[in-house]
Write an enzyme that holds these catalytic residues in place. Structure first.
Site, short mmCIF file in Angstrom:
data_model
loop_
_atom_site.label_atom_id
_atom_site.label_comp_id
_atom_site.label_asym_id
_atom_site.label_seq_id
_atom_site.Cartn_x
_atom_site.Cartn_y
_atom_site.Cartn_z
N CYS A 11 0.89 -1.31 -0.17
CA CYS A 11 -0.27 -0.39 -0.14
C CYS A 11 0.37 1.17 0.36
CB CYS A 11 -0.83 0.36 1.15
SG CYS A 11 -2.11 -1.53 1.20
N CYS A 55 -2.83 5.10 2.16
CA CYS A 55 -4.25 3.67 2.35
C CYS A 55 -5.23 4.09 3.09
CB CYS A 55 -4.52 2.50 2.30
SG CYS A 55 -4.69 1.49 1.40
N ARG A 111 1.22 -7.98 -3.40
CA ARG A 111 0.52 -7.43 -4.36
C ARG A 111 0.19 -5.62 -4.22
NH1 ARG A 111 -4.11 -10.08 -4.23
NH2 ARG A 111 -3.58 -10.69 -2.51
N CYS A 136 -2.24 -2.70 -4.16
CA CYS A 136 -2.98 -2.95 -3.43
C CYS A 136 -4.09 -2.20 -4.61
CB CYS A 136 -3.26 -1.97 -2.04
SG CYS A 136 -4.94 -1.28 -1.37
N CYS A 180 -6.08 1.39 -2.73
CA CYS A 180 -4.50 3.03 -2.62
C CYS A 180 -4.09 2.99 -4.00
CB CYS A 180 -4.25 3.24 -1.21
SG CYS A 180 -2.70 1.57 -1.44
N ASP A 206 22.56 35.68 -13.97
CA ASP A 206 20.53 35.99 -13.34
C ASP A 206 20.38 37.55 -12.79
OD1 ASP A 206 18.54 35.23 -15.27
OD2 ASP A 206 17.78 36.24 -13.41
#
Ligand SMILES: [Zn+2]
Length: 509
Positions: free
Chosen positions: A34, A38, A63, A65, A68, A439
């Site tokens: 996650c 989440c 794996r 989620c 989320c 500059d």
């Protein structure tokens, strides 16, 4: 890996969006990983593990989620303390993926052995270069499944899987579902017109969208870009396919909404990565703010408008051309010159509203009669030389491994000085520490009289001097520059313009 679990834990328990994408949480009980934000019920501390990258969590067997959606987090970037080799490798992977030669070829381009590169990746990101590239591909595929109605065959190709079979297998393995089953999970959205895609890209708050647009608006090249009603739009050309995109802010969701109109979906990966860089979405404000706040003048500004980003660019050649056009003249003058350049040499483009041209290609400008648009002869020759160097590959803005070498090639072009080179480094190469110290605007903002003095003061802002430059320019345009000695500063500025290498002194833009 230097993840501090206490910091991670606090961020996880408070669902802190500022940490989104800086680490990922593997939940042992559910086998998913996650983001820090989440919305799912918070797991017990003993059931979570922290990973420095999504790829590391994936390698550990988690794996992504489905709630989320880790694929939507702001990108993993190289954090402070990460060796240059790793950040360069990440940049190359995000620009062109792992090319045919794989890790070996990547290592060779970076000038290190492939074993050393793997070790560095494992140490700092917790995953190998191939795992990082694979996770990116998979995440982009998931985004296309969720956020577009592209047919799966095209999703497979656009996300770099090569064939549908490999794509299906990879998605099933990771999500335990087919691509079509995943698409069905997403709430049906209203159909988008053909060849139009809408994406949401996350950033880590805070994000000063208004101030960023205030920088881009006066510099927008007429016909190619426009900023209206807090929306940025521009034309694009990728692999011979022409189109445009527009970007708007959804502050409540910490996202930029991106609408892309283009005939060829195979370029979407490239386009989205480029837009991420262009709007500096990977930036980690928490890391940047510390160095800027130690300067009393900057601190006030930073506290008033936290989260200002360094705008990148769509195309490095276009930005460098634009920077040369802007040497020694006002932003307004440079914009009107750029408009004339585009009308004379840019390919016509039929879209909507004010987007009527593509920015001219280097091939076209290499031999163009630029005097016809009212450009001084020397400046015209500088642009032609830049165009020729870009055509021949002597100067390149993509796949840059060594920014210093790239800038050295750039300054070999007569008429390209340190100011132009540093400005290009800031906006085209994404170098967070680039700093055009000559500059005039920067000098004026701090009321210092020489670039050497400014450089000394800027030492404390490293490695984020580009962000400091953005704040200082903002102070100048807002009329909140330091000190009341404007007459003397003006005199100094005029003196500088004459005395210094005339290529160097300029006003951003
Ligand atoms: Zn989650």
């Amino acid at each position: 890996m230097d993840l501090d679990w206490r910091v991670c834990s606090r961020a996880r328990l408070s669902r802190d969006a500022r940490f989104d994408g800086k680490f990922f949480i593997g939940v042992i009980t559910s086998h998913v990983y996650c983001r820090s934000i989440c919305p799912a019920p918070t797991a017990k501390e003993e059931n979570v593990r922290y990973y420095p990258s999504a790829a590391a969590a994936a390698e550990a067997g988690f794996r992504p989620c489905l709630r989320c959606r880790p694929e939507c987090s702001p990108g993993t970037r190289a954090w402070i303390g990460t060796p240059n080799t790793v950040s360069r490798a990440l940049r190359l992977i995000s620009e062109c993926g792992l090319e045919a030669g794989g890790v070996e070829a990547l290592a060779e381009r970076l000038g290190v052995g492939s074993r050393r590169l793997r070790r560095l990746f494992l140490r700092h990101l917790g995953a190998t270069p191939s795992a990082v590239a694979q996770t990116r591909r998979l995440h982009f595929a998931k985004k296309l499944i969720d956020e577009t109605t592209l047919p799966m065959g095209q999703v497979a190709i656009a996300s770099g899987f090569g064939c549908v079979r490999r794509f299906n297998a990879a998605i099933r393995k990771v999500y335990h579902r087919t691509p079509s089953q995943i698409r069905r999970l997403v709430r049906q959205k209203s159909p988008t017109p053909e060849n139009e895609y809408f994406f949401r890209l996350r950033y880590r708050p805070p994000y000063q969208w208004g101030a960023l647009l205030a920088f881009l608006e006066p510099r927008a090249t007429p016909g190619v870009e426009e900023v209206t009603r807090a929306v940025y739009r521009r034309t694009i050309s990728v692999n011979g396919s022409h189109g445009y995109f527009e970007i708007s802010l959804d502050e409540a969701k910490h996202t930029l909404g991106v609408r892309v109109q283009l005939g060829d979906p195979r370029s979407l990966f490239f386009i989205i990565e480029r837009i991420r860089a262009m709007f500096d979405l990977n930036a980690d404000w928490a890391a940047i703010v510390g160095s800027l706040r130690c300067d009393h003048v900057l601190a006030k500004r930073v506290d008033a408008e936290p989260g200002l980003r360094v705008p990148g660019c769509w195309n490095g050649f276009e930005l460098a051309t634009r920077a040369i056009l802007g040497q020694q003249i006002t932003v307004k003058g440079a914009t009107s010159l750029a408009g004339r350049l585009v009308r004379a040499f840019g390919q016509p483009f039929n879209a909507t509203g004010n987007l009527t041209r593509l920015f001219p290609l280097p091939e076209v400008l290499a031999d163009a009669n630029l005097a016809s648009i009212g450009l001084p002869a020397a400046r015209a020759e500088t642009i032609r030389s830049l165009a020729r160097a870009t055509c021949s590959g002597q100067v390149r803005f993509e796949g840059v491994v060594d920014a210093d070498a790239c800038l050295a090639h750039l300054t070999e072009i007569p008429g390209v000085g340190q100011w132009t080179a540093q400005y290009v480094a800031m906006r085209a190469l994404g170098e967070p520490d680039a700093f055009p110290s000559g500059d005039l605007g920067l000098l004026r903002a701090l009321d210092v009289s020489s670039s050497r003095e400014l450089e000394r003061r800027a030492e404390a802002w490293r490695p984020w001097r580009a962000y400091a430059a953005m704040y200082l320019w903002r102070m100048v345009t807002e009329g909140k520059a330091h000190g009341g000695k404007h007459a003397s500063i003006k005199a100094k500025a005029a003196h500088l313009e004459r005395a210094q290498d005339h290529k160097q002194a300029s006003v951003a833009g």
